[in-house]
Design a protein around this motif. Structure first.
Motif, PDB file in Angstrom:
ATOM      1  N   GLN A  99       0.841  -1.194   0.000  1.00  0.00           N
ATOM      2  CA  GLN A  99       0.000   0.000   0.000  1.00  0.00           C
ATOM      3  C   GLN A  99       0.872   1.238   0.000  1.00  0.00           C
ATOM      4  O   GLN A  99       1.901   1.304   0.674  1.00  0.00           O
ATOM      5  CB  GLN A  99      -0.919   0.011   1.231  1.00  0.00           C
ATOM      6  CG  GLN A  99      -1.873   1.188   1.310  1.00  0.00           C
ATOM      7  CD  GLN A  99      -1.293   2.371   2.053  1.00  0.00           C
ATOM      8  OE1 GLN A  99      -0.443   2.198   2.942  1.00  0.00           O
ATOM      9  NE2 GLN A  99      -1.699   3.573   1.701  1.00  0.00           N
ATOM     10  N   SER A 100       0.465   2.234  -0.779  1.00  0.00           N
ATOM     11  CA  SER A 100       1.193   3.492  -0.808  1.00  0.00           C
ATOM     12  C   SER A 100       0.242   4.626  -1.151  1.00  0.00           C
ATOM     13  O   SER A 100      -0.733   4.441  -1.880  1.00  0.00           O
ATOM     14  CB  SER A 100       2.328   3.444  -1.847  1.00  0.00           C
ATOM     15  OG  SER A 100       3.026   4.679  -1.871  1.00  0.00           O
ATOM     16  N   TRP A 227       6.851  -6.623  -8.736  1.00  0.00           N
ATOM     17  CA  TRP A 227       7.835  -6.899  -7.672  1.00  0.00           C
ATOM     18  C   TRP A 227       7.245  -7.769  -6.566  1.00  0.00           C
ATOM     19  O   TRP A 227       7.929  -8.642  -6.021  1.00  0.00           O
ATOM     20  CB  TRP A 227       8.312  -5.572  -7.091  1.00  0.00           C
ATOM     21  CG  TRP A 227       9.279  -5.697  -5.956  1.00  0.00           C
ATOM     22  CD1 TRP A 227      10.636  -5.790  -6.027  1.00  0.00           C
ATOM     23  CD2 TRP A 227       8.953  -5.759  -4.558  1.00  0.00           C
ATOM     24  NE1 TRP A 227      11.180  -5.889  -4.761  1.00  0.00           N
ATOM     25  CE2 TRP A 227      10.163  -5.879  -3.846  1.00  0.00           C
ATOM     26  CE3 TRP A 227       7.752  -5.715  -3.849  1.00  0.00           C
ATOM     27  CZ2 TRP A 227      10.211  -5.957  -2.449  1.00  0.00           C
ATOM     28  CZ3 TRP A 227       7.795  -5.800  -2.468  1.00  0.00           C
ATOM     29  CH2 TRP A 227       9.015  -5.923  -1.779  1.00  0.00           C
ATOM     30  N   ILE A 228       5.978  -7.555  -6.214  1.00  0.00           N
ATOM     31  CA  ILE A 228       5.403  -8.214  -5.043  1.00  0.00           C
ATOM     32  C   ILE A 228       5.055  -9.680  -5.291  1.00  0.00           C
ATOM     33  O   ILE A 228       4.907 -10.457  -4.348  1.00  0.00           O
ATOM     34  CB  ILE A 228       4.151  -7.445  -4.553  1.00  0.00           C
ATOM     35  CG1 ILE A 228       3.862  -7.797  -3.088  1.00  0.00           C
ATOM     36  CG2 ILE A 228       2.946  -7.727  -5.431  1.00  0.00           C
ATOM     37  CD1 ILE A 228       2.748  -6.979  -2.474  1.00  0.00           C
ATOM     38  N   ILE A 229       4.947 -10.081  -6.551  1.00  0.00           N
ATOM     39  CA  ILE A 229       4.617 -11.481  -6.855  1.00  0.00           C
ATOM     40  C   ILE A 229       5.724 -12.402  -6.341  1.00  0.00           C
ATOM     41  O   ILE A 229       6.905 -12.172  -6.576  1.00  0.00           O
ATOM     42  CB  ILE A 229       4.399 -11.671  -8.371  1.00  0.00           C
ATOM     43  CG1 ILE A 229       3.119 -10.951  -8.792  1.00  0.00           C
ATOM     44  CG2 ILE A 229       4.323 -13.153  -8.738  1.00  0.00           C
ATOM     45  CD1 ILE A 229       2.882 -10.946 -10.290  1.00  0.00           C
ATOM     46  N   GLY A 230       5.328 -13.418  -5.597  1.00  0.00           N
ATOM     47  CA  GLY A 230       6.289 -14.357  -5.027  1.00  0.00           C
ATOM     48  C   GLY A 230       6.805 -13.980  -3.657  1.00  0.00           C
ATOM     49  O   GLY A 230       7.525 -14.766  -3.028  1.00  0.00           O
ATOM     50  N   LYS A 231       6.451 -12.786  -3.172  1.00  0.00           N
ATOM     51  CA  LYS A 231       6.889 -12.373  -1.837  1.00  0.00           C
ATOM     52  C   LYS A 231       6.015 -13.056  -0.776  1.00  0.00           C
ATOM     53  O   LYS A 231       4.862 -13.383  -1.020  1.00  0.00           O
ATOM     54  CB  LYS A 231       6.787 -10.853  -1.682  1.00  0.00           C
ATOM     55  CG  LYS A 231       7.680 -10.069  -2.624  1.00  0.00           C
ATOM     56  CD  LYS A 231       9.143 -10.325  -2.335  1.00  0.00           C
ATOM     57  CE  LYS A 231      10.059  -9.435  -3.166  1.00  0.00           C
ATOM     58  NZ  LYS A 231       9.990  -9.703  -4.606  1.00  0.00           N
ATOM     59  N   MET A 238       6.493   1.199  -1.287  1.00  0.00           N
ATOM     60  CA  MET A 238       7.350   1.499  -2.426  1.00  0.00           C
ATOM     61  C   MET A 238       8.821   1.592  -2.014  1.00  0.00           C
ATOM     62  O   MET A 238       9.708   1.385  -2.835  1.00  0.00           O
ATOM     63  CB  MET A 238       6.907   2.798  -3.097  1.00  0.00           C
ATOM     64  CG  MET A 238       5.645   2.654  -3.941  1.00  0.00           C
ATOM     65  SD  MET A 238       5.840   1.473  -5.303  1.00  0.00           S
ATOM     66  CE  MET A 238       6.937   2.387  -6.405  1.00  0.00           C
ATOM     67  N   HIS A 239       9.085   1.882  -0.742  1.00  0.00           N
ATOM     68  CA  HIS A 239      10.468   1.870  -0.278  1.00  0.00           C
ATOM     69  C   HIS A 239      11.078   0.479  -0.429  1.00  0.00           C
ATOM     70  O   HIS A 239      12.252   0.334  -0.762  1.00  0.00           O
ATOM     71  CB  HIS A 239      10.544   2.320   1.181  1.00  0.00           C
ATOM     72  CG  HIS A 239      10.460   3.793   1.367  1.00  0.00           C
ATOM     73  ND1 HIS A 239       9.295   4.510   1.135  1.00  0.00           N
ATOM     74  CD2 HIS A 239      11.389   4.712   1.745  1.00  0.00           C
ATOM     75  CE1 HIS A 239       9.528   5.774   1.358  1.00  0.00           C
ATOM     76  NE2 HIS A 239      10.781   5.942   1.731  1.00  0.00           N
ATOM     77  N   ASP A 240      10.271  -0.541  -0.194  1.00  0.00           N
ATOM     78  CA  ASP A 240      10.746  -1.920  -0.383  1.00  0.00           C
ATOM     79  C   ASP A 240      11.040  -2.192  -1.844  1.00  0.00           C
ATOM     80  O   ASP A 240      12.032  -2.864  -2.174  1.00  0.00           O
ATOM     81  CB  ASP A 240       9.705  -2.915   0.135  1.00  0.00           C
ATOM     82  CG  ASP A 240       9.447  -2.760   1.624  1.00  0.00           C
ATOM     83  OD1 ASP A 240      10.418  -2.745   2.391  1.00  0.00           O
ATOM     84  OD2 ASP A 240       8.265  -2.643   2.016  1.00  0.00           O
ATOM     85  N   VAL A 241      10.185  -1.700  -2.715  1.00  0.00           N
ATOM     86  CA  VAL A 241      10.358  -1.912  -4.162  1.00  0.00           C
ATOM     87  C   VAL A 241      11.687  -1.330  -4.629  1.00  0.00           C
ATOM     88  O   VAL A 241      12.417  -1.935  -5.430  1.00  0.00           O
ATOM     89  CB  VAL A 241       9.192  -1.301  -4.963  1.00  0.00           C
ATOM     90  CG1 VAL A 241       9.408  -1.475  -6.462  1.00  0.00           C
ATOM     91  CG2 VAL A 241       7.860  -1.944  -4.550  1.00  0.00           C
ATOM     92  N   LEU A 242      12.030  -0.140  -4.109  1.00  0.00           N
ATOM     93  CA  LEU A 242      13.269   0.541  -4.520  1.00  0.00           C
ATOM     94  C   LEU A 242      14.458   0.171  -3.647  1.00  0.00           C
ATOM     95  O   LEU A 242      15.574   0.651  -3.877  1.00  0.00           O
ATOM     96  CB  LEU A 242      13.066   2.049  -4.509  1.00  0.00           C
ATOM     97  CG  LEU A 242      12.061   2.617  -5.517  1.00  0.00           C
ATOM     98  CD1 LEU A 242      12.125   4.129  -5.527  1.00  0.00           C
ATOM     99  CD2 LEU A 242      12.320   2.081  -6.919  1.00  0.00           C
ATOM    100  N   GLY A 243      14.235  -0.664  -2.630  1.00  0.00           N
ATOM    101  CA  GLY A 243      15.334  -1.075  -1.765  1.00  0.00           C
ATOM    102  C   GLY A 243      15.868   0.021  -0.883  1.00  0.00           C
ATOM    103  O   GLY A 243      17.071   0.049  -0.563  1.00  0.00           O
ATOM    104  N   LEU A 244      14.996   0.943  -0.443  1.00  0.00           N
ATOM    105  CA  LEU A 244      15.428   2.054   0.398  1.00  0.00           C
ATOM    106  C   LEU A 244      15.364   1.680   1.871  1.00  0.00           C
ATOM    107  O   LEU A 244      14.554   0.860   2.279  1.00  0.00           O
ATOM    108  CB  LEU A 244      14.552   3.279   0.134  1.00  0.00           C
ATOM    109  CG  LEU A 244      14.652   3.855  -1.278  1.00  0.00           C
ATOM    110  CD1 LEU A 244      13.641   4.990  -1.456  1.00  0.00           C
ATOM    111  CD2 LEU A 244      16.068   4.354  -1.558  1.00  0.00           C
TER     112      LEU A 244
END
Length: 244
Positions: A99-100, A227-231, A238-244
Motif C-alpha cells: 500500500q502506498s 515486484w510483489i509477486i512471489g513475496k 514502495m520503499h521496499d520496491v526501490l530497496g530504500l
C-alpha cells in the motif's frame, strides 16, 4: 519478465485507465477490471496480482477477495483512515499487501530525503507540507502529503497524528514548535504538486516533486505489482520496491 495477468479494481476511473495503458506498455495483460457495484471475488483467482485504485469503502471486500484467492494485492486507494490500516494489517497476515499514498518513483525518493532532512534538522526548523491537485480530487490532504508528513514525523521520532496542523483559519495563535503543517490547494487539471518546506532561522530548505502526467503513478504501480509477486505474506511499501 514473464507476462503477468492483472486484475484492476477501479478500472474506469482516471487511474484505472492509466493502469490499463501502463500494463500494456510493460508487456502484461489486463485480465479483468471491475468498478463500483462490481465484485472482484469471481475473478481474483484468474489473475497473478490485484491492483486497487477504487474507494475506501470497498477496501474490506477487495482485501477479502485477495485473501480468499491467495493473491498479492497493491493498494493505491487514497482517503484511508485508521480502520482501513487495521484491515491492511489483518490481510497481510495471509497475503502480500503493498500500500502506498503515491507510486511515483520520484515521490518515493522524495519521502526518503524528507525523512533524512527531518532527522538531521532540529525542532527549530518548522516543517510545512504543501500540495496541489486537480479540482476533482475529493480527499484532503492528499495521500502523498500524508506520506511525506509521516516521513518527516518518523525522521523526528514523533507521531504525525499528535503533531499535525491543517486547515488553519482565523486567530489560530502562534505556530506550535514541532508541529508538521499541511496546506492544500485545488484547481484546474494539476496531476500533483508536492513540496516539503523546512523553515529554519534565517534559511529555508524546500524539497519538491511535480507530476506532469498520472502515467508516472500507473507505471510505478505496475512495477510494484510485478515486484510483489512471489513475496511472502506481509506489509510492503514502495520503499521496499526501490530497496530504500
Amino acid at each position: 519478465m514473464a507476462q503477468l495477468k492483472f486484475g484492476v479494481i477501479g478500472h474506469k476511473g482516471r487511474m484505472g485507465r492509466a493502469l490499463e495503458a501502463a500494463i500494456s506498455e510493460a508487456g502484461h495483460e489486463l485480465g479483468f477490471g471491475v468498478d463500483a457495484g462490481g465484485s472482484i471475488a469471481p475473478f481474483a483467482a484468474q489473475c497473478d496480482v490485484l491492483v486497487d485504485f477504487s474507494a475506501p469503502d470497498a477496501l474490506g471486500a477487495n482485501l477479502e477477495a485477495a485473501r480468499q484467492a491467495g493473491k498479492p494485492i497493491v493498494i493505491g486507494t487514497t482517503g484511508l483512515e485508521e480502520p482501513h490500516f487495521v484491515m491492511l494489517a489483518e490481510a497481510a497476515r495471509a497475503v502480500p499487501v503493498l500500500q502506498s499514498g503515491n507510486f511515483s518513483l520520484g515521490v518515493t525518493l522524495l519521502a526518503h530525503l524528507v525523512h533524512e532532512a527531518a532527522a538531521r534538522l532540529g525542532p527549530e526548523w518548522d516543517i510545512e507540507v504543501l500540495e496541489m491537485h486537480h479540482r476533482m480530487k475529493v480527499d484532503a490532504p492528499s495521500g502523498t502529503a500524508k506520506l511525506l508528513g509521516e516521513a518527516a514525523a518518523k525522521g523526528r521520532g514523533i507521531a504525525l497524528a499528535d503533531n499535525m496542523e491543517s486547515g488553519r483559519h482565523g486567530l489560530t495563535g502562534a505556530r506550535r514548535e514541532g508541529a508538521i503543517g499541511f496546506a492544500t490547494l485545488r484547481g484546474g487539471t494539476v496531476a500533483g504538486e508536492h513540496a516539503v518546506i523546512f523553515a529554519g532561522p534565517e534559511e529555508r530548505l524546500t524539497l519538491a516533486h511535480s507530476a506532469e502526467n498520472r502515467m508516472i503513478f500507473a507505471r510505478g504501480a505496475v512495477k510494484a505489482a510485478a515486484w510483489i509477486i512471489g513475496k511472502p505474506a506481509g506489509r510492503y511499501t514502495m520503499h521496499d520496491v526501490l530497496g530504500l
